[in-house]
Each structure stands twice: as C-alpha cells, then as structure tokens.
Design a protein around this motif. Sequence first.
Motif, PDB file in Angstrom:
ATOM      1  N   ARG A   9       0.964  -1.142   0.149  1.00 46.38           N
ATOM      2  CA  ARG A   9      -0.043  -0.013  -0.128  1.00 46.38           C
ATOM      3  C   ARG A   9       0.812   1.369   0.162  1.00 46.38           C
ATOM      4  O   ARG A   9       0.446   2.359  -0.430  1.00 46.38           O
ATOM      5  CB  ARG A   9      -0.930   0.018   1.239  1.00 46.38           C
ATOM      6  N   ASP A  10       1.920   1.252   0.630  1.00 48.62           N
ATOM      7  CA  ASP A  10       2.847   2.338   0.928  1.00 48.62           C
ATOM      8  C   ASP A  10       3.858   2.576  -0.331  1.00 48.62           C
ATOM      9  O   ASP A  10       4.708   3.611  -0.020  1.00 48.62           O
ATOM     10  CB  ASP A  10       3.570   2.474   2.125  1.00 48.62           C
ATOM     11  N   GLY A  11       3.969   1.714  -1.235  1.00 44.56           N
ATOM     12  CA  GLY A  11       5.066   2.001  -2.415  1.00 44.56           C
ATOM     13  C   GLY A  11       6.383   1.572  -1.828  1.00 44.56           C
ATOM     14  O   GLY A  11       6.446   0.855  -0.995  1.00 44.56           O
ATOM     15  N   VAL A  12       7.346   1.967  -2.585  1.00 47.50           N
ATOM     16  CA  VAL A  12       8.623   1.595  -2.455  1.00 47.50           C
ATOM     17  C   VAL A  12       9.397   2.610  -1.387  1.00 47.50           C
ATOM     18  O   VAL A  12       9.184   3.794  -1.342  1.00 47.50           O
ATOM     19  CB  VAL A  12       9.699   1.926  -3.809  1.00 47.50           C
ATOM     20  N   GLU A  13      10.417   1.631  -0.676  1.00 48.45           N
ATOM     21  CA  GLU A  13      11.176   2.283   0.463  1.00 48.45           C
ATOM     22  C   GLU A  13      12.315   1.852   0.486  1.00 48.45           C
ATOM     23  O   GLU A  13      12.629   0.520   0.363  1.00 48.45           O
ATOM     24  CB  GLU A  13      10.393   2.238   1.675  1.00 48.45           C
ATOM     25  N   GLU A  14      13.605   2.625   0.749  1.00 52.43           N
ATOM     26  CA  GLU A  14      14.917   2.048   0.902  1.00 52.43           C
ATOM     27  C   GLU A  14      15.233   2.152   2.213  1.00 52.43           C
ATOM     28  O   GLU A  14      15.029   3.331   2.691  1.00 52.43           O
ATOM     29  CB  GLU A  14      16.037   2.927  -0.167  1.00 52.43           C
ATOM     30  N   ILE A  15      15.916   1.187   2.843  1.00 52.09           N
ATOM     31  CA  ILE A  15      16.096   1.242   4.222  1.00 52.09           C
ATOM     32  C   ILE A  15      17.490   0.704   4.621  1.00 52.09           C
ATOM     33  O   ILE A  15      17.942  -0.209   3.707  1.00 52.09           O
ATOM     34  CB  ILE A  15      15.053   0.431   5.140  1.00 52.09           C
ATOM     35  N   ASP A  16      18.466   1.290   5.443  1.00 54.15           N
ATOM     36  CA  ASP A  16      19.443   0.848   5.857  1.00 54.15           C
ATOM     37  C   ASP A  16      19.141  -0.285   6.878  1.00 54.15           C
ATOM     38  O   ASP A  16      18.382  -0.278   7.753  1.00 54.15           O
ATOM     39  CB  ASP A  16      20.224   1.786   6.863  1.00 54.15           C
ATOM     40  N   THR A  17      19.963  -1.404   6.669  1.00 51.24           N
ATOM     41  CA  THR A  17      19.444  -2.772   7.408  1.00 51.24           C
ATOM     42  C   THR A  17      20.744  -3.718   7.572  1.00 51.24           C
ATOM     43  O   THR A  17      21.719  -3.309   7.124  1.00 51.24           O
ATOM     44  CB  THR A  17      18.597  -3.448   6.611  1.00 51.24           C
ATOM     45  N   VAL A  18      20.493  -4.663   8.430  1.00 49.80           N
ATOM     46  CA  VAL A  18      21.609  -5.682   8.426  1.00 49.80           C
ATOM     47  C   VAL A  18      21.286  -6.988   7.699  1.00 49.80           C
ATOM     48  O   VAL A  18      20.115  -7.433   7.598  1.00 49.80           O
ATOM     49  CB  VAL A  18      21.940  -5.781   9.910  1.00 49.80           C
ATOM     50  N   VAL A  19      22.191  -7.463   7.098  1.00 50.03           N
ATOM     51  CA  VAL A  19      21.913  -8.687   6.326  1.00 50.03           C
ATOM     52  C   VAL A  19      22.256 -10.001   7.390  1.00 50.03           C
ATOM     53  O   VAL A  19      23.412  -9.857   8.083  1.00 50.03           O
ATOM     54  CB  VAL A  19      22.994  -9.064   5.115  1.00 50.03           C
ATOM     55  N   TRP A  20      21.370 -11.026   7.451  1.00 46.80           N
ATOM     56  CA  TRP A  20      21.754 -12.097   8.308  1.00 46.80           C
ATOM     57  C   TRP A  20      21.901 -13.421   7.359  1.00 46.80           C
ATOM     58  O   TRP A  20      22.464 -14.309   8.029  1.00 46.80           O
ATOM     59  CB  TRP A  20      20.231 -12.396   9.323  1.00 46.80           C
ATOM     60  N   ALA A  21      21.653 -13.464   6.320  1.00 49.87           N
ATOM     61  CA  ALA A  21      21.661 -14.570   5.517  1.00 49.87           C
ATOM     62  C   ALA A  21      21.673 -14.284   3.996  1.00 49.87           C
ATOM     63  O   ALA A  21      21.040 -13.410   3.708  1.00 49.87           O
ATOM     64  CB  ALA A  21      20.859 -15.762   5.742  1.00 49.87           C
ATOM     65  N   TRP A  22      22.240 -15.001   3.053  1.00 51.94           N
ATOM     66  CA  TRP A  22      22.175 -14.774   1.780  1.00 51.94           C
ATOM     67  C   TRP A  22      22.256 -16.172   0.921  1.00 51.94           C
ATOM     68  O   TRP A  22      22.885 -17.064   1.307  1.00 51.94           O
ATOM     69  CB  TRP A  22      22.931 -13.688   1.312  1.00 51.94           C
ATOM     70  N   THR A  23      21.696 -16.134  -0.337  1.00 47.35           N
ATOM     71  CA  THR A  23      21.736 -17.048  -1.164  1.00 47.35           C
ATOM     72  C   THR A  23      22.135 -16.249  -2.624  1.00 47.35           C
ATOM     73  O   THR A  23      22.187 -15.175  -2.479  1.00 47.35           O
ATOM     74  CB  THR A  23      20.653 -18.129  -1.508  1.00 47.35           C
ATOM     75  N   THR A  24      22.531 -16.967  -3.650  1.00 52.14           N
ATOM     76  CA  THR A  24      22.499 -16.642  -4.830  1.00 52.14           C
ATOM     77  C   THR A  24      21.414 -15.678  -5.334  1.00 52.14           C
ATOM     78  O   THR A  24      21.709 -14.684  -6.112  1.00 52.14           O
ATOM     79  CB  THR A  24      23.064 -17.418  -5.992  1.00 52.14           C
ATOM     80  N   ARG A  25      20.260 -15.982  -5.010  1.00 45.35           N
ATOM     81  CA  ARG A  25      19.093 -15.014  -5.505  1.00 45.35           C
ATOM     82  C   ARG A  25      18.116 -14.478  -4.440  1.00 45.35           C
ATOM     83  O   ARG A  25      17.593 -13.587  -4.804  1.00 45.35           O
ATOM     84  CB  ARG A  25      18.295 -16.189  -6.101  1.00 45.35           C
TER      85      ARG A  25
END
Length: 55
Positions: A9-25
């Motif tokens: 409902r609120d559209g796009v937002e860019e946030i500063d955050t912390v990454v906890w896990a990742w994969t290639t996708r």
Amino acid sequence: MTARVEWERDGVEEIDTVVWAWTTRAVLVELHDTRRQTIGVWLPARDVRRRLQPR
C-alpha cells in the motif's frame, strides 16, 4: 546494507539494514516495522546493495 522494499500500500522504500543470510538469489535482511509481525524478510538479491563506506 541498503534494501529496497516495495510495500503493498505504501510504495517503495529504501532502508538501511543488516543482512543475516544470503543465497545467490535472495537475502535475509533485518526489518523492524509495525507493518510486519516478523523482524526479518527475504528479498531478491537485486534489491539489496552495500552502502558506500566513508574514507
């Protein structure tokens, strides 16, 4: 890291955050927001980028 979140409902937002896990996708980022009941969300890897560090 900076994550691009597209709210239904609120559209796009860019946030500063912390990454906890990742994969290639996908990347699991920390997201504290009253619009969500959890504190993490998996986002497409293309929507997460590293912040530039000042020198």
